[in-house]
Design a protein around this motif. Structure first.
Motif, PDB file in Angstrom:
ATOM      1  N   ILE B 135       0.839  -1.206   0.000  1.00  0.00           N
ATOM      2  CA  ILE B 135       0.000   0.000   0.000  1.00  0.00           C
ATOM      3  C   ILE B 135       0.866   1.245   0.000  1.00  0.00           C
ATOM      4  O   ILE B 135       0.609   2.208  -0.716  1.00  0.00           O
ATOM      5  CB  ILE B 135      -0.954  -0.038   1.210  1.00  0.00           C
ATOM      6  CG1 ILE B 135      -2.023  -1.103   0.964  1.00  0.00           C
ATOM      7  CG2 ILE B 135      -1.604   1.312   1.433  1.00  0.00           C
ATOM      8  CD1 ILE B 135      -2.969  -1.307   2.107  1.00  0.00           C
ATOM      9  N   ALA B 137       3.791   1.502  -1.267  1.00  0.00           N
ATOM     10  CA  ALA B 137       4.364   1.663  -2.609  1.00  0.00           C
ATOM     11  C   ALA B 137       3.350   2.313  -3.560  1.00  0.00           C
ATOM     12  O   ALA B 137       3.709   3.166  -4.365  1.00  0.00           O
ATOM     13  CB  ALA B 137       4.816   0.319  -3.158  1.00  0.00           C
ATOM     14  N   ILE B 138       2.071   1.920  -3.432  1.00  0.00           N
ATOM     15  CA  ILE B 138       1.055   2.541  -4.298  1.00  0.00           C
ATOM     16  C   ILE B 138       0.905   4.020  -3.966  1.00  0.00           C
ATOM     17  O   ILE B 138       0.834   4.869  -4.852  1.00  0.00           O
ATOM     18  CB  ILE B 138      -0.303   1.824  -4.130  1.00  0.00           C
ATOM     19  CG1 ILE B 138      -0.212   0.405  -4.673  1.00  0.00           C
ATOM     20  CG2 ILE B 138      -1.418   2.590  -4.837  1.00  0.00           C
ATOM     21  CD1 ILE B 138      -1.455  -0.404  -4.446  1.00  0.00           C
ATOM     22  N   LEU B 139       0.878   4.333  -2.658  1.00  0.00           N
ATOM     23  CA  LEU B 139       0.624   5.719  -2.262  1.00  0.00           C
ATOM     24  C   LEU B 139       1.794   6.636  -2.617  1.00  0.00           C
ATOM     25  O   LEU B 139       1.604   7.831  -2.819  1.00  0.00           O
ATOM     26  CB  LEU B 139       0.329   5.798  -0.762  1.00  0.00           C
ATOM     27  CG  LEU B 139      -0.929   5.072  -0.313  1.00  0.00           C
ATOM     28  CD1 LEU B 139      -1.128   5.232   1.178  1.00  0.00           C
ATOM     29  CD2 LEU B 139      -2.143   5.597  -1.052  1.00  0.00           C
ATOM     30  N   SER B 141       3.678   6.123  -5.271  1.00  0.00           N
ATOM     31  CA  SER B 141       3.961   6.082  -6.709  1.00  0.00           C
ATOM     32  C   SER B 141       3.667   7.383  -7.480  1.00  0.00           C
ATOM     33  O   SER B 141       4.370   7.646  -8.454  1.00  0.00           O
ATOM     34  CB  SER B 141       3.246   4.903  -7.357  1.00  0.00           C
ATOM     35  OG  SER B 141       1.873   5.011  -7.157  1.00  0.00           O
TER      36      SER B 141
END
Lengths: 432, 317
Positions: B135, B137-139, B141
């Protein structure tokens, strides 16, 4: 024995249950289950705190990028507006010479889509794969809009004999499939010939592979330059006393906080032929007035400006690692007889590698996707792949190829990001 | 950093050379930013120091480019400078409009990014958080993905935000987000989120969770605990995250180029136009003002960082 008896007594008199069973909570539930439940509750709580942001980022960021990626392999501009022709293509083998049915399908489709004013979309789609054909569709569309009579082949060839071109039919066959890998082929300078074999495009049209190489090569060079310039600075800041290094740190942080456009503008001012640096060189007498250096609107401009802009991203991670290096290791090496160069090479430098890796990856990732600075100071030889994507988005309006190029670039960046996460960890990212 | 007493003469020479190299690199870092400040007072439309400027002749300097920031785009720039002139400047001058837009968009996107980001950071720094790494890493990105790709994706999405629902069989019509303030604000909030996450989670690393338990044991409910105990302690981190998010929005031009309409011209967008079309020293005047602005921001962030470290007892002073 007494101890055992005592234990037995407890087991009998203890009101909360037998001592031999599983441990329980005060209200009699097994402790393991209760613990698991409360853990799950805590996990849910933590997750619900993150959920709003995660949903926000998914909707405003991940979904749009997914939609864009879809455009890189899906385009129904032809198939949706030319159903009869697409059906004929689906029924026949590749390379089939168009028969009467094909000409009829083409003519009726052209007429229908011209009437529905979709002929431009069809032309644009075919034009992606075969430049210069959009006008063929639109001009033919204008002539057949009010109706078209048999013999269709003859009528169409009278309007424009380019309709007989086997290359055009082969291109239309490719375009009739909504799902296609052709945009990816195009973005690595490949195309399909009339038989459907993959071949390189004409030498003068090969741009994308060259641009990808240039992007990676320039990003690598810029990363190397930021390392060469950043390492001494980070070392100095890490070894000076806190008070002095905090003061000097401002010189690193001010560029970091200054607007990207401001920094790019100042390099334009400095590097212009009539700019400060050239004036200074002429004034000192290093170069004659007539031979001012061309330092901007070419690769040199891109390299200088981007090195300056990305330098803090190298210095900051290096600095934070160097701060933690114990100076007594180097002193120990020296006392054991190492020269200062050996002590640096064998003792100090290996300890800075985590910071170096973090900084280098960050700079490289950011450099690969740079758009603004190359667009303003790069001229034509300093353009990167991002500029080509922007060009296709706003200039040629070839959105499918823009999406395919973006997908390739994104793939490269995400691979690097994944590597960065594995090696450094995104939660170790620090700012300022 | 002094030369150690056991240094050989060669090492001494190298040490001074090293210091000289560092001075040169610092010069490279800072000179481009400093040099535009005097040039913005140029009386001539040149980008270099004129003869008069070099001899410090007052005639070589002027405020004309700062003045042009106010007059550019006004209906009657040459009128007498009374209240109506200033009203005209406030309403019509392009740079003033751009500044207003930048501030509106910056403040709104900062509020969105900071509130959602702080909440998420609180969740992310709990040890129980599931899929923490993925999560995170997604935030983060949006900071890593090249802006041109983000902007391209947003361009398609924002021109028809309901297109997504067609997958589920709906075909609703809803307005465009491209060319609206909401669209730009949402885009900028997305871009600012990684900075909030990074700064706030960094602050929470040093946060003593037992303080929360202490508050709870003394009878505070979670809301009171958050606002009376947690919030005051992580506030410096939140504020500096907010400043990062604001600067990101204030400095962002690619997303604005792709999704903003003519009404949402921001300062960077106006600068971009100015640089691409007819670059004049007025750009340098704006640049100077922005440098002063970033000095103010840098000072604030530094003070906050030190305060935060002092609160958490990380710093020796």
């Amino acid at each position: 024995m007494t101890a055992l008896n005592f234990g037995d007594d407890m087991a009998i008199t203890d009101p909360s249950g037998p001592a031999t069973g599983p441990l329980t909570t005060a209200d009699g539930k097994p402790l393991v289950k209760a613990l698991a439940r409360s853990q799950a509750r805590l996990r849910r709580k933590a997750f619900f705190l993150v959920l709003p942001l995660l949903a926000f980022v998914l909707i405003t960021f991940v979904v749009p990028i997914g939609q864009m990626l879809q455009r890189s392999f899906y385009n129904d501009g032809f198939s949706a507006n030319m159903p009869l022709t697409s059906a004929w293509f689906a029924q026949t083998e590749r390379g089939t010479v168009p028969d009467d049915a094909a000409w009829q399908a083409l003519a009726l489709d052209l007429q229908a889509s011209a009437e529905a004013r979709n002929i431009g979309t069809v032309g644009t789609r075919v034009n992606y794969d075969m430049p210069g054909t959009r006008s063929l569709f639109t001009s033919t569309g204008r002539k057949v809009r009010r109706g078209i009579d048999p013999p269709y082949q003859q009528t169409l060839l009278e309007i424009d004999d380019e309709w007989a071109d086997p290359q055009l039919w082969s291109t239309m066959r490719e375009a009739s499939k909504p799902y296609t890998a052709n945009f990816y082929l195009a973005s690595v300078d490949r195309t399909r010939d009339a038989e459907g074999n993959i071949e390189q495009v004409d030498e003068r049209q090969r741009v994308y592979v060259m641009l990808f190489w240039r992007t990676f090569w320039l990003s690598g060079l810029i990363t190397a330059l930021t390392f060469v310039l950043g390492f001494p600075i980070a070392h100095l800041l890490a070894t000076l006393p806190m008070r002095k290094s905090n003061l000097l740190m401002i010189l690193v942080l001010l560029p970091f906080w200054t607007s990207l456009l401001v920094r790019t503008t100042s390099w334009m001012v400095l590097l212009q032929q009539q700019g400060v640096i050239n004036d200074l060189l002429v004034w000192i007498g290093i170069i004659p007035d007539g031979q001012r250096w061309q330092m901007i609107y070419n690769q040199t401009g891109t390299i200088i400006a981007m090195t300056h802009i990305l330098l803090p991203f190298m210095i900051l991670p290096l600095y934070s690692v160097m701060r933690t290096i114990n100076p007594s290791y180097v002193r120990a090496a020296r006392s054991l007889g190492a020269t200062s160069w050996t002590a640096f090479r064998r003792i100090y430098f290996p300890q800075t590698l985590p910071g170096l890796g973090a900084g280098a990856m960050l700079v490289f990732i950011l450099a690969v996707g740079y758009y603004i600075t190359p667009a303003l100071v790069g001229g034509s030889s300093g353009q990167l792949i991002s500029n080509m994507i922007a060009q296709h988005m706003t200039g040629t309006l070839n959105w499918s190829i823009a999406a395919a190029l973006a997908a390739l670039l994104l793939g490269a960046v995400l691979a690097l990001y994944w590597l960065y996460d594995r090696l450094v960890g995104v939660d170790n990212l620090k700012l300022g | 950093m002094a030369v150690p007493s056991y240094a050989t003469p060669l090492e001494r020479i190298w040490h001074y050379a090293y210091v000289a190299i560092c001075v040169a690199i610092f010069f490279f870092l800072i000179a481009p930013i400093i040099v535009i400040i005097p040039l913005s007072f140029n009386a001539e439309p040149y980008f270099t120091f004129t003869e008069k400027m070099r001899s410090f002749d007052p005639e070589g300097y002027s405020l004309r480019w700062y003045d042009s920031l106010l007059t550019f785009g006004m209906q009657a720039p040459d009128a007498v400078r009374d209240t109506s002139w200033w009203a005209d400047a406030w309403a019509n001058a392009k740079w003033v409009k751009a500044a207003k837009n930048s501030i509106i968009i910056g403040v709104c996107s900062t509020i969105v990014a900071t509130s959602l980001g702080t909440l998420a950071a609180l969740g992310l720094s709990r040890p129980e958080m599931p899929f923490r790494r993925a999560i995170m890493a997604i935030l983060i990105s949006p900071m890593i993905v090249p802006l041109i790709i983000t902007a391209t994706g947003m361009f398609f999405f924002y021109s028809n935000p309901c297109e997504l629902l067609t997958i589920f069989g709906f075909s609703p019509q809803c307005g465009r987000l491209a060319g609206t303030y909401v669209g730009v604000i949402l885009a900028h909030a997305t871009l600012g989120i990684p900075f909030v996450i990074i700064t706030v989670t960094a602050t929470l690393v040093g946060f003593d969770q037992s303080l929360n338990r202490a508050a709870a044991s003394l009878g505070a409910n979670p809301r009171v605990t958050f606002f009376r105990v947690t919030m005051p302690l992580i506030l410096p981190g939140v504020v500096s995250g907010a400043l990062f998010a604001f600067v990101t929005s204030f400095d962002e031009v690619v997303a604005v180029l792709f999704i903003a309409g003519p009404d949402q011209q921001t300062i960077p967008r106006q600068m971009w136009n100015g640089i691409r079309e007819q670059i004049s020293p007025a750009i340098l005047a704006v640049a100077t003002l922005l440098v002063i602005f970033s000095i103010a921001l840098l000072t604030t962030v530094e003070l906050l960082r030190r305060r935060s470290e002092r609160i958490r007892g990380l710093s020796p002073q």
